[in-house]
Design a protein around this motif. Structure first.
Motif, PDB file in Angstrom:
ATOM      1  N   LEU A  65       0.840  -1.197   0.000  1.00 29.23           N
ATOM      2  CA  LEU A  65       0.000   0.000   0.000  1.00 29.23           C
ATOM      3  C   LEU A  65       0.879   1.254   0.000  1.00 29.23           C
ATOM      4  O   LEU A  65       0.611   2.198  -0.739  1.00 29.23           O
ATOM      5  N   ARG A  66       1.924   1.252   0.816  1.00 28.31           N
ATOM      6  CA  ARG A  66       2.829   2.412   0.849  1.00 28.31           C
ATOM      7  C   ARG A  66       3.442   2.651  -0.524  1.00 28.31           C
ATOM      8  O   ARG A  66       3.523   3.786  -0.994  1.00 28.31           O
ATOM      9  N   GLU A  67       3.881   1.583  -1.164  1.00 28.09           N
ATOM     10  CA  GLU A  67       4.478   1.704  -2.499  1.00 28.09           C
ATOM     11  C   GLU A  67       3.449   2.244  -3.497  1.00 28.09           C
ATOM     12  O   GLU A  67       3.747   3.124  -4.295  1.00 28.09           O
ATOM     13  N   PHE A  68       2.237   1.734  -3.444  1.00 29.29           N
ATOM     14  CA  PHE A  68       1.173   2.226  -4.318  1.00 29.29           C
ATOM     15  C   PHE A  68       0.899   3.702  -4.045  1.00 29.29           C
ATOM     16  O   PHE A  68       0.750   4.504  -4.966  1.00 29.29           O
ATOM     17  N   GLY A  69       0.848   4.071  -2.761  1.00 34.21           N
ATOM     18  CA  GLY A  69       0.578   5.451  -2.374  1.00 34.21           C
ATOM     19  C   GLY A  69       1.622   6.432  -2.893  1.00 34.21           C
ATOM     20  O   GLY A  69       1.311   7.571  -3.226  1.00 34.21           O
ATOM     21  N   ARG A  70       2.859   5.974  -2.989  1.00 35.74           N
ATOM     22  CA  ARG A  70       3.930   6.838  -3.503  1.00 35.74           C
ATOM     23  C   ARG A  70       3.728   7.193  -4.966  1.00 35.74           C
ATOM     24  O   ARG A  70       4.252   8.196  -5.441  1.00 35.74           O
ATOM     25  N   GLY A  71       2.965   6.378  -5.677  1.00 34.36           N
ATOM     26  CA  GLY A  71       2.728   6.621  -7.099  1.00 34.36           C
ATOM     27  C   GLY A  71       1.516   7.491  -7.395  1.00 34.36           C
ATOM     28  O   GLY A  71       1.303   7.889  -8.543  1.00 34.36           O
ATOM     29  N   ILE A  72       0.723   7.794  -6.383  1.00 35.37           N
ATOM     30  CA  ILE A  72      -0.466   8.619  -6.590  1.00 35.37           C
ATOM     31  C   ILE A  72      -0.036  10.083  -6.661  1.00 35.37           C
ATOM     32  O   ILE A  72       0.776  10.538  -5.867  1.00 35.37           O
ATOM     33  N   THR A  73      -0.598  10.813  -7.611  1.00 28.21           N
ATOM     34  CA  THR A  73      -0.235  12.227  -7.792  1.00 28.21           C
ATOM     35  C   THR A  73      -1.454  13.128  -7.588  1.00 28.21           C
ATOM     36  O   THR A  73      -2.592  12.637  -7.516  1.00 28.21           O
ATOM     37  N   THR A  74      -1.202  14.418  -7.572  1.00 29.09           N
ATOM     38  CA  THR A  74      -2.324  15.360  -7.473  1.00 29.09           C
ATOM     39  C   THR A  74      -3.236  15.219  -8.678  1.00 29.09           C
ATOM     40  O   THR A  74      -4.456  15.335  -8.554  1.00 29.09           O
ATOM     41  N   ASN A  75      -2.658  14.944  -9.847  1.00 27.36           N
ATOM     42  CA  ASN A  75      -3.482  14.759 -11.045  1.00 27.36           C
ATOM     43  C   ASN A  75      -4.381  13.534 -10.931  1.00 27.36           C
ATOM     44  O   ASN A  75      -5.491  13.525 -11.481  1.00 27.36           O
ATOM     45  N   THR A  76      -3.918  12.507 -10.238  1.00 28.53           N
ATOM     46  CA  THR A  76      -4.760  11.325 -10.018  1.00 28.53           C
ATOM     47  C   THR A  76      -6.061  11.749  -9.353  1.00 28.53           C
ATOM     48  O   THR A  76      -7.146  11.320  -9.755  1.00 28.53           O
ATOM     49  N   MET A  80     -10.187  20.396  -3.546  1.00 32.19           N
ATOM     50  CA  MET A  80     -11.355  19.532  -3.339  1.00 32.19           C
ATOM     51  C   MET A  80     -11.682  19.442  -1.864  1.00 32.19           C
ATOM     52  O   MET A  80     -10.840  19.714  -1.012  1.00 32.19           O
ATOM     53  N   LYS A  81     -12.914  19.078  -1.607  1.00 35.67           N
ATOM     54  CA  LYS A  81     -13.371  18.909  -0.232  1.00 35.67           C
ATOM     55  C   LYS A  81     -12.744  17.646   0.359  1.00 35.67           C
ATOM     56  O   LYS A  81     -12.386  16.717  -0.350  1.00 35.67           O
ATOM     57  N   GLU A  82     -12.665  17.636   1.669  1.00 34.56           N
ATOM     58  CA  GLU A  82     -12.088  16.509   2.405  1.00 34.56           C
ATOM     59  C   GLU A  82     -12.801  15.191   2.087  1.00 34.56           C
ATOM     60  O   GLU A  82     -12.172  14.168   1.866  1.00 34.56           O
ATOM     61  N   TRP A  83     -14.143  15.220   2.058  1.00 39.95           N
ATOM     62  CA  TRP A  83     -14.899  13.996   1.812  1.00 39.95           C
ATOM     63  C   TRP A  83     -14.537  13.403   0.455  1.00 39.95           C
ATOM     64  O   TRP A  83     -14.443  12.192   0.296  1.00 39.95           O
ATOM     65  N   LYS A  84     -14.335  14.272  -0.533  1.00 37.19           N
ATOM     66  CA  LYS A  84     -14.017  13.805  -1.882  1.00 37.19           C
ATOM     67  C   LYS A  84     -12.619  13.187  -1.921  1.00 37.19           C
ATOM     68  O   LYS A  84     -12.419  12.154  -2.564  1.00 37.19           O
ATOM     69  N   PHE A  85     -11.666  13.791  -1.227  1.00 42.62           N
ATOM     70  CA  PHE A  85     -10.314  13.241  -1.163  1.00 42.62           C
ATOM     71  C   PHE A  85     -10.351  11.809  -0.646  1.00 42.62           C
ATOM     72  O   PHE A  85      -9.787  10.899  -1.245  1.00 42.62           O
ATOM     73  N   TRP A  86     -11.038  11.606   0.493  1.00 42.75           N
ATOM     74  CA  TRP A  86     -11.050  10.267   1.090  1.00 42.75           C
ATOM     75  C   TRP A  86     -11.864   9.281   0.272  1.00 42.75           C
ATOM     76  O   TRP A  86     -11.527   8.095   0.204  1.00 42.75           O
ATOM     77  N   LYS A  87     -12.919   9.750  -0.356  1.00 46.67           N
ATOM     78  CA  LYS A  87     -13.705   8.848  -1.202  1.00 46.67           C
ATOM     79  C   LYS A  87     -12.848   8.345  -2.362  1.00 46.67           C
ATOM     80  O   LYS A  87     -12.801   7.146  -2.657  1.00 46.67           O
ATOM     81  N   ILE A  88     -12.128   9.258  -3.020  1.00 46.78           N
ATOM     82  CA  ILE A  88     -11.244   8.875  -4.121  1.00 46.78           C
ATOM     83  C   ILE A  88     -10.131   7.974  -3.608  1.00 46.78           C
ATOM     84  O   ILE A  88      -9.819   6.940  -4.216  1.00 46.78           O
ATOM     85  N   TYR A  89      -9.532   8.339  -2.477  1.00 46.63           N
ATOM     86  CA  TYR A  89      -8.445   7.534  -1.910  1.00 46.63           C
ATOM     87  C   TYR A  89      -8.895   6.092  -1.706  1.00 46.63           C
ATOM     88  O   TYR A  89      -8.220   5.158  -2.121  1.00 46.63           O
ATOM     89  N   PHE A  90     -10.053   5.902  -1.046  1.00 47.01           N
ATOM     90  CA  PHE A  90     -10.493   4.539  -0.760  1.00 47.01           C
ATOM     91  C   PHE A  90     -10.905   3.779  -2.018  1.00 47.01           C
ATOM     92  O   PHE A  90     -10.791   2.556  -2.065  1.00 47.01           O
ATOM     93  N   ILE A  91     -11.353   4.470  -3.039  1.00 44.49           N
ATOM     94  CA  ILE A  91     -11.620   3.800  -4.313  1.00 44.49           C
ATOM     95  C   ILE A  91     -10.287   3.349  -4.925  1.00 44.49           C
ATOM     96  O   ILE A  91     -10.159   2.217  -5.399  1.00 44.49           O
ATOM     97  N   LEU A  92      -9.277   4.230  -4.894  1.00 46.26           N
ATOM     98  CA  LEU A  92      -7.969   3.908  -5.464  1.00 46.26           C
ATOM     99  C   LEU A  92      -7.290   2.733  -4.761  1.00 46.26           C
ATOM    100  O   LEU A  92      -6.649   1.905  -5.411  1.00 46.26           O
ATOM    101  N   VAL A  93      -7.411   2.664  -3.449  1.00 45.98           N
ATOM    102  CA  VAL A  93      -6.688   1.629  -2.693  1.00 45.98           C
ATOM    103  C   VAL A  93      -7.552   0.412  -2.379  1.00 45.98           C
ATOM    104  O   VAL A  93      -7.100  -0.493  -1.668  1.00 45.98           O
ATOM    105  N   ASN A  94      -8.747   0.361  -2.906  1.00 41.03           N
ATOM    106  CA  ASN A  94      -9.668  -0.720  -2.589  1.00 41.03           C
ATOM    107  C   ASN A  94      -9.049  -2.105  -2.739  1.00 41.03           C
ATOM    108  O   ASN A  94      -9.189  -2.957  -1.867  1.00 41.03           O
ATOM    109  N   SER A  95      -8.333  -2.334  -3.821  1.00 37.83           N
ATOM    110  CA  SER A  95      -7.765  -3.668  -4.024  1.00 37.83           C
ATOM    111  C   SER A  95      -6.659  -3.966  -3.008  1.00 37.83           C
ATOM    112  O   SER A  95      -6.346  -5.134  -2.757  1.00 37.83           O
ATOM    113  N   HIS A  96      -6.091  -2.960  -2.408  1.00 34.85           N
ATOM    114  CA  HIS A  96      -5.030  -3.159  -1.410  1.00 34.85           C
ATOM    115  C   HIS A  96      -5.568  -3.355  -0.007  1.00 34.85           C
ATOM    116  O   HIS A  96      -4.895  -3.950   0.845  1.00 34.85           O
ATOM    117  N   VAL A  97      -6.768  -2.826   0.280  1.00 32.69           N
ATOM    118  CA  VAL A  97      -7.269  -2.861   1.655  1.00 32.69           C
ATOM    119  C   VAL A  97      -8.540  -3.683   1.840  1.00 32.69           C
ATOM    120  O   VAL A  97      -8.944  -3.923   2.973  1.00 32.69           O
TER     121      VAL A  97
END
Length: 165
Positions: free
Chosen positions: A76-87, A142-159
């Motif tokens: 997950l940490r390795e995946f997180g390092r690859g996420i950018t603001t554009n993501t 972006m709003k906080e809720w949107k950040f976390w919603k996107i984050y959890f969608i992105l990392v779903n396969s990891h968590v």
């Protein structure tokens, strides 16, 4: 709050010790001052290292077992390092105005599940790239809720496997 008081006390003590070192410059030979400064610097570094470990424990950084339980793995940490603001900026997710009024407490949205909230706190403490992205994006881009919603969608396969426990 205790964390910040302890950090402040440590910084004040370091400043006092530094001042004591510089006061000795006029009365001692230069090589003696350098030698003493070196010895004291090593002592301060050792003390700082010990205190930083205590601060990390107090701040809820979590044990290796906690990190594993909440899915904060090396993968997950390795995946997180690859996420950018554009993501985040380019992610196709519509705003949900009804969710945007939920308050933030202790750096994490309160519309997350208990597991997600603990995972998010651990990620912010241990994956500096995600913490930096959140700082850059919220709330200006972006709003906080949107950040976390996107984050959890992105990392779903990891968590996903961890979240069910």
């Amino acid at each position: 709050m205790d964390f910040w008081l302890r950090a402040r006390a440590f910084a004040e003590e370091a400043a006092r010790k530094s001042q004591q070192l510089t006061q000795g410059l006029g009365s001692t030979n230069f090589s003696g001052v350098v030698s003493e400064a070196s010895r004291r610097s090593k002592e301060l570094a050792a003390e700082a290292s010990k205190l930083s470990q205590e601060f990390a424990a107090d701040s809820g950084a979590g044990s290796p077992a906690d990190l594993e339980m909440f899915g904060v793995t090396d993968e997950l940490r390795e995946f997180g390092r690859g996420i950018t603001t554009n993501t985040f900026r380019d992610f196709p997710l519509e705003d949900e105005s009804k969710v945007s009024n939920i308050h933030t407490i202790s750096n994490v949205r309160q519309d997350l599940t208990e597991w997600q909230e603990r995972h998010a706190k651990l990620v912010l403490l241990t994956v500096k790239e995600i913490s930096k992205l959140r700082y850059q994006l919220c709330p200006c881009v972006m709003k906080e809720w949107k950040f976390w919603k996107i984050y959890f969608i992105l990392v779903n396969s990891h968590v996903a496997a961890y979240e069910k426990h």
